[in-house]
Design a protein around this motif. Structure first.
Motif, short mmCIF file in Angstrom:
data_model
loop_
_atom_site.label_atom_id
_atom_site.label_comp_id
_atom_site.label_asym_id
_atom_site.label_seq_id
_atom_site.Cartn_x
_atom_site.Cartn_y
_atom_site.Cartn_z
N UNK A 142 0.84 -1.19 0.00
CA UNK A 142 0.00 0.00 0.00
C UNK A 142 0.87 1.24 0.00
N UNK A 143 0.61 2.12 -0.97
CA UNK A 143 1.26 3.42 -0.98
C UNK A 143 0.26 4.50 -0.60
N UNK A 144 0.62 5.77 -0.76
CA UNK A 144 -0.31 6.86 -0.39
C UNK A 144 -1.64 6.78 -1.14
N UNK A 145 -1.59 6.43 -2.43
CA UNK A 145 -2.83 6.34 -3.20
C UNK A 145 -3.74 5.24 -2.68
N UNK A 146 -3.14 4.09 -2.32
CA UNK A 146 -3.92 2.98 -1.82
C UNK A 146 -4.55 3.30 -0.46
N UNK A 147 -3.80 3.96 0.40
CA UNK A 147 -4.35 4.31 1.71
C UNK A 147 -5.46 5.35 1.60
N UNK A 148 -5.30 6.28 0.65
CA UNK A 148 -6.37 7.25 0.44
C UNK A 148 -7.63 6.55 -0.06
N UNK A 149 -7.46 5.61 -0.99
CA UNK A 149 -8.62 4.86 -1.49
C UNK A 149 -9.27 4.04 -0.38
N UNK A 150 -8.45 3.45 0.49
CA UNK A 150 -8.98 2.66 1.60
C UNK A 150 -9.77 3.54 2.57
N UNK A 151 -9.21 4.72 2.89
CA UNK A 151 -9.91 5.64 3.79
C UNK A 151 -11.22 6.13 3.16
N UNK A 152 -11.17 6.47 1.88
CA UNK A 152 -12.37 6.94 1.19
C UNK A 152 -13.43 5.83 1.14
#
Length: 513
Positions: A142-152
């Motif tokens: 998980x990178x920043x994009x993946x964590x943002x998608x997970x939070x969203x």
């Protein structure tokens, strides 16, 4: 089989007289709080959170593990005996459980609930033991994009898809995100929404928010219902507090089906165990319709077994999502995340490397907590109803004092007490208007993660928005989110069809007229 070796080491750390005392105390307190209608394990953990600063991390976390599972069983006890579930996760159990109690089978219903909680919790925790490290290894991708998608995904799933009213869920989410923005921005050092109050420069403590929303809001809500009785009348129970061989054979398949339904939902940010418990109940009801003599509506033991196993299986697998991904999938998990952060630990992919000894000891503590709960509640569950004989005025006054002392002890700040009162009043209004509270806690916890992940992703890509959908993980998460939203819209816009019995009753009524 490294997992078994680590787990045995965890049992070696947990199996000390003092740690066993903490597990037993947590199970006792969790069940006691869960029995009280309107309260639950999330509030119990929130209240104990500021009181555990003097404990070492392992003692505090295994205490919370007992509270975690104990609260779920206590919720069901109140629903079975009084038709007043302690929390929404026990509503499905209440339907057939209270009918069993009215028919003089309360001990059997409580025994079914206790065994179902045990089997669901054990199964989910065992799966977590074997698969949590694998989930943690996957999370390193998980990178920043993946964590943002997970939070969203978590934001929208909890506020719009699971909530009865998406508008109200999104409103609660906005409130939580607003609270998460208060304080000094770590990236720029800019003070945001502090109104030049020094006490707000560090932000609003998660302890203050959880205690205010879950405890103070419930106290005010209960005070607004003074004089309302009827729901608190005890149902007398008599008979054997165990199951016959025939009852056990009838309940066993329902326990297994319920647990299998609940396990996957623990890693989905669905806000709690409401969805899997109702799904398990609905499954058993559909199977019951195939019998020559349907039992549902008369006190079917399967209607108690399946939701209980589903709820505790969800709780167990939610710990796996919390430990390996750092993702709180329910309000209680969000408070437990704050407990980890209180001791300087950040659940996620690196937790097993940095604090592996504590993690494996905690997993061993979860297994022991389920056993302790079975030992405590199987023979003595009917006695928990005695707690409700306490005058509500004394009960809620004590909770208010306890909450205020706990919040003040965290920072010795009168500002925190003022914020607690304001947020408590806000939570009271939200309860009265049907606005869910879980999105607030999830937003406060995951809000900073979403913000900083979005900033990092955009900074690393030269402000290219396509970086947010540039990996298979992000595409999968956004696809699931889109499917969930489409399904929710279709379900809400679909015209309700009257059931077959309702049509037949209407035809008979017209014929009589």
């Amino acid at each position: 089989m490294d997992q078994l070796t680590h787990l045995l080491g965890g049992f070696g750390d947990v199996l000390t007289p003092m740690n066993l005392v903490w597990i037993t105390l947590g199970a006792f307190l969790g069940t006691a709080v869960g029995v009280m209608p309107g309260l639950g394990s999330a509030m119990a953990v929130a209240l104990l959170l500021p009181m555990t600063f003097t404990l070492d991390p392992l003692a505090a976390l295994i205490l919370f593990s007992g509270v975690y599972f104990g609260g779920l069983f206590g919720d069901s006890t109140a629903g079975i005996l009084m038709n007043t579930p302690g929390n929404s996760t026990a509503i499905a159990t209440t339907f057939e459980g209270h009918t069993m109690a009215r028919n003089g089978r309360a001990p059997q219903a409580l025994a079914t609930s206790a065994i179902g909680a045990f089997l669901g919790g054990i199964l989910a925790t065992v799966l977590v033991v074997f698969f949590a490290p694998t989930m943690a290894d996957m999370a390193t991708k998980f990178g920043p994009g993946e964590y943002f998608a997970l939070a969203l995904f978590a934001f929208v799933a909890i506020s719009a898809i699971v909530s009865e009213s998406p508008l109200k869920g999104l409103a609660a989410l906005a409130i939580g995100l607003g609270l998460a923005l208060v304080g000094t921005d770590q990236s720029t050092g800019t003070a945001r929404f502090t109104f030049e109050v020094p006490a707000l420069f560090d932000g609003i403590s998660i302890v203050v928010i959880t205690v205010a929303v879950l405890a103070v809001g419930e106290v005010l809500h209960a005070a607004g219902r003074v004089g309302h009785r009827g729901a608190n009348e005890l149902v007398p129970s008599a008979g054997r507090p165990w199951l016959s061989r025939r009852e056990f054979r009838a309940a066993l398949p329902a326990w297994l089906r319920g647990a299998s339904i609940g396990v996957p939902f623990g890693i989905i940010p669905a806000g709690g165990a409401e969805v899997p418990t109702f799904l398990a109940y609905s499954t058993e009801r559909q199977l019951d319709k195939r019998r020559e003599k349907p039992l549902f509506g008369t006190g079917a033991i399967q209607g108690v077994a399946a939701p209980e196993a589903a709820g505790n299986a969800t709780a167990g697998s939610a710990m796996g999502a919390l430990l390996s991904l750092g993702l709180p999938t329910s309000a209680t998990a969000a408070v437990l995340l704050a407990a980890f952060q209180q001791y300087g630990m950040q659940p996620g992919p690196l937790l097993f490397e940095r604090n592996g000894d504590i993690v494996w000891a905690l997993l061993a503590g979860l297994l022991l907590a389920t056993v302790v709960l079975l030992i405590i509640n199987l023979p003595f569950a009917p006695l928990w109803a005695k707690l409700l004989l306490l005058p509500q005025s004394y009960l809620y006054a004590g909770i208010t004092v306890f909450a205020s002392l706990g919040v003040y002890a965290t920072g010795a700040s009168r500002t925190d007490l003022a914020i607690m009162c304001v947020l408590g009043a806000l939570a009271f209004v939200m309860r009265r208007t049907g606005v869910p509270l879980a999105p607030i806690l999830i937003a406060v916890i995951l809000g900073p993660l979403a913000e900083y992940s979005l900033r990092d992703a955009m900074a690393n890509s030269g402000n290219n928005p396509l970086t947010l959908v540039s990996s298979p993980i992000t595409i999968a998460l956004y696809s699931l989110l889109l499917l969930g939203m489409v399904w929710t819209i279709w379900r809400r816009l679909r015209p309700a069809r009257p059931s077959r019995p309702a049509i037949e009753e209407e035809v008979e009524e017209r014929g009589r007229v």
